[in-house]
Write a protein that holds these residues in place. Structure first.
Motif, PDB file in Angstrom:
ATOM      1  N   THR A 148       0.842  -1.194   0.000  1.00 12.05           N
ATOM      2  CA  THR A 148       0.000   0.000   0.000  1.00 12.05           C
ATOM      3  C   THR A 148       0.881   1.250   0.000  1.00 12.05           C
ATOM      4  O   THR A 148       2.093   1.176   0.235  1.00 12.05           O
ATOM      5  CB  THR A 148      -0.896   0.038   1.245  1.00 12.05           C
ATOM      6  N   GLU A 149       0.251   2.377  -0.231  1.00  6.63           N
ATOM      7  CA  GLU A 149       0.952   3.654  -0.160  1.00  6.63           C
ATOM      8  C   GLU A 149       1.556   3.845   1.231  1.00  6.63           C
ATOM      9  O   GLU A 149       2.679   4.336   1.368  1.00  6.63           O
ATOM     10  CB  GLU A 149      -0.027   4.778  -0.482  1.00  6.63           C
ATOM     11  N   ASP A 150       0.837   3.433   2.263  1.00  9.95           N
ATOM     12  CA  ASP A 150       1.337   3.546   3.637  1.00  9.95           C
ATOM     13  C   ASP A 150       2.541   2.646   3.869  1.00  9.95           C
ATOM     14  O   ASP A 150       3.459   3.005   4.603  1.00  9.95           O
ATOM     15  CB  ASP A 150       0.240   3.219   4.648  1.00  9.95           C
ATOM     16  N   ASP A 151       2.533   1.447   3.263  1.00 13.01           N
ATOM     17  CA  ASP A 151       3.699   0.561   3.372  1.00 13.01           C
ATOM     18  C   ASP A 151       4.946   1.256   2.832  1.00 13.01           C
ATOM     19  O   ASP A 151       5.993   1.250   3.481  1.00 13.01           O
ATOM     20  CB  ASP A 151       3.492  -0.738   2.575  1.00 13.01           C
ATOM     21  N   ILE A 152       4.820   1.836   1.651  1.00 12.80           N
ATOM     22  CA  ILE A 152       5.959   2.503   1.008  1.00 12.80           C
ATOM     23  C   ILE A 152       6.380   3.732   1.815  1.00 12.80           C
ATOM     24  O   ILE A 152       7.558   3.954   2.046  1.00 12.80           O
ATOM     25  CB  ILE A 152       5.630   2.907  -0.448  1.00 12.80           C
ATOM     26  N   ALA A 153       5.420   4.512   2.273  1.00 14.34           N
ATOM     27  CA  ALA A 153       5.723   5.720   3.045  1.00 14.34           C
ATOM     28  C   ALA A 153       6.416   5.388   4.363  1.00 14.34           C
ATOM     29  O   ALA A 153       7.196   6.191   4.876  1.00 14.34           O
ATOM     30  CB  ALA A 153       4.445   6.507   3.313  1.00 14.34           C
ATOM     31  N   GLY A 154       6.162   4.216   4.901  1.00 10.35           N
ATOM     32  CA  GLY A 154       6.756   3.827   6.176  1.00 10.35           C
ATOM     33  C   GLY A 154       8.181   3.306   6.078  1.00 10.35           C
ATOM     34  O   GLY A 154       8.830   3.068   7.092  1.00 10.35           O
TER      35      GLY A 154
END
Length: 98
Positions: free
Chosen positions: A62-68
């Motif tokens: 997810t976008e959150d996975d990448i952002a983290g």
């Protein structure tokens, strides 16, 4: 280094030649943005390349996975969950989420 660490290190060197001159000297715990100077575009290039080389569908993340993702080790950990290199049983499974 395990195969995924090697792929991440080699691709990071390719994207940040001024900071990292060899995959052997990549610090897996150094900050991707502050230490290696990655931009958000570089991060997407890195993730796309690493996913391709490790036979991991980018759709898993997810976008959150990448952002983290803050360090190369974070990338290794995330990719390891879905990579065919580490988990032959995930071959062909798509859309399971992270």
């Amino acid at each position: 280094m395990n195969p995924i660490e090697t792929v991440v290190a080699q691709d990071l060197v390719r994207l940040t030649p001024a900071t990292a001159h060899s995959a052997d000297v990549i610090d897996l715990d150094a900050h991707l943005y502050d230490y290696y100077g990655l931009t958000s575009l570089n991060m997407m290039l890195l993730m796309t390349s690493v996913c391709e080389k490790t036979k991991t569908a980018l759709i898993h993340f997810t976008e959150d996975d990448i952002a983290g993702l803050q360090t190369p080790r974070d990338i290794v950990s995330l990719i390891s969950k879905f990579s065919e290199l580490e988990n032959p049983r995930v071959a062909g499974s798509v859309g399971t989420g992270a």
